[in-house]
Scaffold this motif. Sequence first.
Motif, PDB file in Angstrom:
ATOM      1  N   ALA A 111      41.138 -11.722 -49.967  1.00 43.55           N
ATOM      2  CA  ALA A 111      40.260 -11.294 -48.872  1.00 43.55           C
ATOM      3  C   ALA A 111      38.814 -11.707 -49.150  1.00 43.55           C
ATOM      4  O   ALA A 111      38.112 -12.183 -48.248  1.00 43.55           O
ATOM      5  CB  ALA A 111      40.348  -9.785 -48.674  1.00 43.55           C
ATOM      6  N   GLY A 112      38.365 -11.550 -50.392  1.00 43.39           N
ATOM      7  CA  GLY A 112      37.006 -11.972 -50.747  1.00 43.39           C
ATOM      8  C   GLY A 112      36.840 -13.471 -50.622  1.00 43.39           C
ATOM      9  O   GLY A 112      35.820 -13.953 -50.095  1.00 43.39           O
ATOM     10  N   TYR A 114      38.559 -15.520 -48.697  1.00 45.84           N
ATOM     11  CA  TYR A 114      38.571 -15.838 -47.266  1.00 45.84           C
ATOM     12  C   TYR A 114      37.219 -15.527 -46.634  1.00 45.84           C
ATOM     13  O   TYR A 114      36.682 -16.327 -45.875  1.00 45.84           O
ATOM     14  CB  TYR A 114      39.682 -15.049 -46.567  1.00 45.84           C
ATOM     15  CG  TYR A 114      39.715 -15.260 -45.076  1.00 45.84           C
ATOM     16  CD1 TYR A 114      40.450 -16.306 -44.537  1.00 45.84           C
ATOM     17  CD2 TYR A 114      39.009 -14.427 -44.217  1.00 45.84           C
ATOM     18  CE1 TYR A 114      40.480 -16.518 -43.172  1.00 45.84           C
ATOM     19  CE2 TYR A 114      39.034 -14.631 -42.851  1.00 45.84           C
ATOM     20  CZ  TYR A 114      39.762 -15.676 -42.327  1.00 45.84           C
ATOM     21  OH  TYR A 114      39.788 -15.882 -40.983  1.00 45.84           O
ATOM     22  N   TYR A 115      36.689 -14.365 -46.962  1.00 42.08           N
ATOM     23  CA  TYR A 115      35.412 -13.959 -46.363  1.00 42.08           C
ATOM     24  C   TYR A 115      34.297 -14.922 -46.765  1.00 42.08           C
ATOM     25  O   TYR A 115      33.504 -15.346 -45.928  1.00 42.08           O
ATOM     26  CB  TYR A 115      35.062 -12.537 -46.787  1.00 42.08           C
ATOM     27  CG  TYR A 115      33.831 -12.020 -46.101  1.00 42.08           C
ATOM     28  CD1 TYR A 115      33.893 -11.535 -44.806  1.00 42.08           C
ATOM     29  CD2 TYR A 115      32.600 -12.044 -46.732  1.00 42.08           C
ATOM     30  CE1 TYR A 115      32.769 -11.074 -44.160  1.00 42.08           C
ATOM     31  CE2 TYR A 115      31.463 -11.584 -46.093  1.00 42.08           C
ATOM     32  CZ  TYR A 115      31.553 -11.097 -44.806  1.00 42.08           C
ATOM     33  OH  TYR A 115      30.432 -10.653 -44.169  1.00 42.08           O
ATOM     34  N   TYR A 118      34.940 -18.458 -44.900  1.00 45.05           N
ATOM     35  CA  TYR A 118      34.840 -18.579 -43.445  1.00 45.05           C
ATOM     36  C   TYR A 118      33.731 -17.743 -42.812  1.00 45.05           C
ATOM     37  O   TYR A 118      33.572 -17.789 -41.600  1.00 45.05           O
ATOM     38  CB  TYR A 118      36.183 -18.215 -42.810  1.00 45.05           C
ATOM     39  CG  TYR A 118      37.262 -19.189 -43.179  1.00 45.05           C
ATOM     40  CD1 TYR A 118      37.237 -20.493 -42.707  1.00 45.05           C
ATOM     41  CD2 TYR A 118      38.297 -18.826 -44.024  1.00 45.05           C
ATOM     42  CE1 TYR A 118      38.220 -21.399 -43.053  1.00 45.05           C
ATOM     43  CE2 TYR A 118      39.287 -19.721 -44.373  1.00 45.05           C
ATOM     44  CZ  TYR A 118      39.236 -21.002 -43.884  1.00 45.05           C
ATOM     45  OH  TYR A 118      40.208 -21.891 -44.228  1.00 45.05           O
ATOM     46  N   ASN A 119      32.990 -16.989 -43.569  1.00 47.70           N
ATOM     47  CA  ASN A 119      31.905 -16.178 -43.017  1.00 47.70           C
ATOM     48  C   ASN A 119      30.589 -16.437 -43.741  1.00 47.70           C
ATOM     49  O   ASN A 119      29.883 -15.517 -44.110  1.00 47.70           O
ATOM     50  CB  ASN A 119      32.251 -14.692 -43.091  1.00 47.70           C
ATOM     51  CG  ASN A 119      33.389 -14.338 -42.170  1.00 47.70           C
ATOM     52  OD1 ASN A 119      33.353 -14.640 -41.000  1.00 47.70           O
ATOM     53  ND2 ASN A 119      34.418 -13.725 -42.735  1.00 47.70           N
ATOM     54  N   GLY A 128      26.814 -12.508 -42.436  1.00 50.06           N
ATOM     55  CA  GLY A 128      27.554 -13.259 -43.445  1.00 50.06           C
ATOM     56  C   GLY A 128      26.802 -13.313 -44.758  1.00 50.06           C
ATOM     57  O   GLY A 128      25.599 -13.084 -44.826  1.00 50.06           O
ATOM     58  N   TRP A 129      27.534 -13.635 -45.799  1.00 53.56           N
ATOM     59  CA  TRP A 129      26.932 -13.742 -47.127  1.00 53.56           C
ATOM     60  C   TRP A 129      26.197 -15.052 -47.240  1.00 53.56           C
ATOM     61  O   TRP A 129      26.706 -16.099 -46.873  1.00 53.56           O
ATOM     62  CB  TRP A 129      28.007 -13.665 -48.201  1.00 53.56           C
ATOM     63  CG  TRP A 129      28.586 -12.311 -48.340  1.00 53.56           C
ATOM     64  CD1 TRP A 129      29.575 -11.769 -47.608  1.00 53.56           C
ATOM     65  CD2 TRP A 129      28.184 -11.317 -49.272  1.00 53.56           C
ATOM     66  NE1 TRP A 129      29.829 -10.499 -48.020  1.00 53.56           N
ATOM     67  CE2 TRP A 129      28.992 -10.191 -49.040  1.00 53.56           C
ATOM     68  CE3 TRP A 129      27.227 -11.262 -50.269  1.00 53.56           C
ATOM     69  CZ2 TRP A 129      28.869  -9.038 -49.786  1.00 53.56           C
ATOM     70  CZ3 TRP A 129      27.107 -10.109 -51.018  1.00 53.56           C
ATOM     71  CH2 TRP A 129      27.918  -9.008 -50.763  1.00 53.56           C
TER      72      TRP A 129
END
Length: 167
Positions: A111-112, A114-115, A118-119, A128-129
């Motif tokens: 999940a990390g 992916y985040y 894509y974010n 977003g980061w």
Amino acid sequence: MVAAAGGASDTGGVKPMAIAGRMVRERERLIGMLPEERAWRKQWLKDQELHHGPRKVPALELELNNPIKRFYRAPLDKVCNVLEPVLGFQRAFTVRYWTGKALLALTGIYAGAYYFKYNQNDWTRKGGWRVIHSRKACVPGDEGYPKVSDRSAPADYAARGFKQSPL
């Protein structure tokens, strides 16, 4: 007598009584014990043991675990039930426990990843980061010293990917 929370006493109004006697303290036992005291102590220690191990009561399991918890625990419970005759209850439960923890950790890592993939924060979005990559260190004696910055114009700073945009 001090009342417990809720107004009731811990002993139901009866004064507490120690059934261990004076032999509960190690210092008393080191002074010396008579054979009767030794036999009494041995019997008292034997009486403290439980006569049975933990018991599994299916109706209690249903009562304590709500349907949602039973649903998400079902796959690993099936694995535990298959492994139990081979490994024994304790080892099968340990495998079940650590398999669940490993799957949760792996899900968190995915999940990390992916985040972050894509974010990302760029010029098209506010959230977003924001991942910032530092320049590689270049010290005297390294090839390419002194390394000048690849940012030459004021628009190169804080561009957040605007120059690479196809728009």
